[in-house]
Design a protein around this motif. Structure first.
Motif, short mmCIF file in Angstrom:
data_model
loop_
_atom_site.label_atom_id
_atom_site.label_comp_id
_atom_site.label_asym_id
_atom_site.label_seq_id
_atom_site.Cartn_x
_atom_site.Cartn_y
_atom_site.Cartn_z
N TYR A 131 0.84 -1.18 0.00
CA TYR A 131 0.00 0.00 0.00
C TYR A 131 0.88 1.24 0.00
O TYR A 131 1.97 1.24 0.58
CB TYR A 131 -0.90 0.04 1.24
N GLN B 245 0.81 5.28 1.12
CA GLN B 245 0.06 6.24 1.93
C GLN B 245 0.70 7.63 1.80
O GLN B 245 1.79 7.86 2.34
CB GLN B 245 0.00 5.82 3.39
N GLY C 193 -1.51 12.55 5.07
CA GLY C 193 -2.88 12.97 5.32
C GLY C 193 -3.95 12.13 4.64
O GLY C 193 -5.14 12.46 4.72
N GLN C 194 -3.55 11.07 3.97
CA GLN C 194 -4.49 10.21 3.25
C GLN C 194 -4.50 8.80 3.84
O GLN C 194 -3.60 8.42 4.59
CB GLN C 194 -4.10 10.12 1.77
N GLY C 195 -5.52 8.04 3.49
CA GLY C 195 -5.52 6.63 3.85
C GLY C 195 -4.65 5.85 2.87
O GLY C 195 -4.37 6.31 1.76
N PRO C 196 -4.19 4.69 3.26
CA PRO C 196 -3.38 3.86 2.35
C PRO C 196 -4.15 3.48 1.09
O PRO C 196 -5.35 3.24 1.14
CB PRO C 196 -3.07 2.62 3.20
N PHE D 60 -4.15 0.78 -2.18
CA PHE D 60 -3.66 -0.55 -2.58
C PHE D 60 -2.85 -0.48 -3.86
O PHE D 60 -3.31 0.07 -4.87
CB PHE D 60 -4.86 -1.48 -2.75
N LEU E 174 4.61 7.07 2.40
CA LEU E 174 4.92 5.93 3.27
C LEU E 174 4.43 4.68 2.56
O LEU E 174 3.26 4.59 2.18
CB LEU E 174 4.21 6.10 4.61
N LEU F 203 3.64 0.80 2.76
CA LEU F 203 3.28 -0.18 3.77
C LEU F 203 3.13 -1.56 3.17
O LEU F 203 2.53 -1.72 2.10
CB LEU F 203 1.97 0.22 4.46
N PHE G 93 0.19 -5.25 9.35
CA PHE G 93 1.02 -4.30 8.64
C PHE G 93 2.39 -4.15 9.29
O PHE G 93 2.55 -4.27 10.51
CB PHE G 93 0.37 -2.92 8.60
N GLY G 94 3.39 -3.85 8.43
CA GLY G 94 4.70 -3.49 8.93
C GLY G 94 4.74 -2.00 9.28
O GLY G 94 3.75 -1.29 9.15
N SER G 95 5.89 -1.55 9.71
CA SER G 95 6.06 -0.15 10.13
C SER G 95 6.25 0.80 8.97
O SER G 95 6.21 2.01 9.14
CB SER G 95 7.25 -0.02 11.08
N GLY G 96 6.47 0.25 7.78
CA GLY G 96 6.53 1.08 6.59
C GLY G 96 7.92 1.58 6.24
O GLY G 96 8.85 1.56 7.06
#
Lengths: 113, 113
Positions: free
Chosen positions: A35, A37, A40-43, A45, A88, A90, A104-107
């Motif tokens: 994903y 990101q 300020g947005q959602g992830p 796909f 970011l 993910l 999820f990982g930390s990105g």
């Protein structure tokens, strides 16, 4: 039990360069999703890998490609980087059957200058 | 096409207050809905997964409900603490299966001591 691990944690690149991000899934998981990101947005796909093949893909250009290895780890490659690719990234792992929780990982924070 | 909306975008409350975060989705033919927590610049931590056959899930001070018929989910946080400050994201799968997840933009929560 190790969770999802991603490397590197941070990366700085310049426009036009290529980048490779890596992900190791949670133990026992064989499906990896990526994903993006933006701030300020959602992830959003990008794609999903299962049995070393891309199973689903989101609305991302061909500059974004991936790979899954026999040990289920995965790479995300982005070619010809643009400023807008700064985000970011993910990685999430899961089991392939339905109704399973995603972990999820930390990105990886990618900055394109 | 699945779309997920979260209201409010930001929320600031005093410590100890109970609060509700809202999530709405357009396609009610979902397998499940998941709530995540994200700290600044970090990955996502799964909080609760509600299966389509369930109406709610509880974990400690958190309670999530799901109403598929109205396309809504809520996350209830009891007795909020400063450590609860984070962005909360809800995600629903596309109608074609368990993944990929479609995320809302999140609600940024600040709990003031």
């Amino acid at each position: 039990d190790a969770g999802v691990t991603q490397s590197p944690t941070h990366l700085i690149k310049t426009r036009g360069q290529q980048v490779t991000l890596r992900c190791s899934p949670k133990s026992g998981h064989d499906t990896v999703s990526w994903y993006q990101q933006a701030l300020g947005q959602g992830p959003q796909f990008i794609f999903q890998y299962y049995e070393e093949e891309e199973r689903q893909r989101g609305n991302f250009p061909d500059r974004f490609s991936g790979h899954q290895f026999p040990n289920y780890s995965s790479e995300l490659n982005v070619n010809a980087l643009l400023l807008g690719d700064s985000a970011l990234y993910l990685c999430a792992s899961s089991l392939p059957r339905g109704n399973e929780k995603l972990f999820f990982g930390s990105g990886t924070q990618l900055s394109v200058l | 096409k699945q779309e997920v909306t979260q209201i409010p975008a930001a929320l600031s409350v005093p410590e100890g207050e109970n609060l509700v975060l809202n999530c709405s989705f357009t396609d009610s033919a979902i397998y499940n809905l998941q709530w995540f927590r994200q700290d600044p610049g970090k990955g996502l931590t799964s909080l609760l997964l509600i299966q389509s056959s369930q109406r709610e899930q509880t974990s400690g001070r958190l309670n999530a409900s799901l109403d598929k018929s109205s396309g809504r989910s809520t996350l209830y946080i009891a007795a909020s603490q400063p450590g609860d400050s984070a962005t909360y994201l809800c995600a629903a799968p596309t109608s074609s299966g368990n993944t990929p997840l479609v995320f809302g933009k999140g609600t940024r929560l600040s709990v003031i001591a």
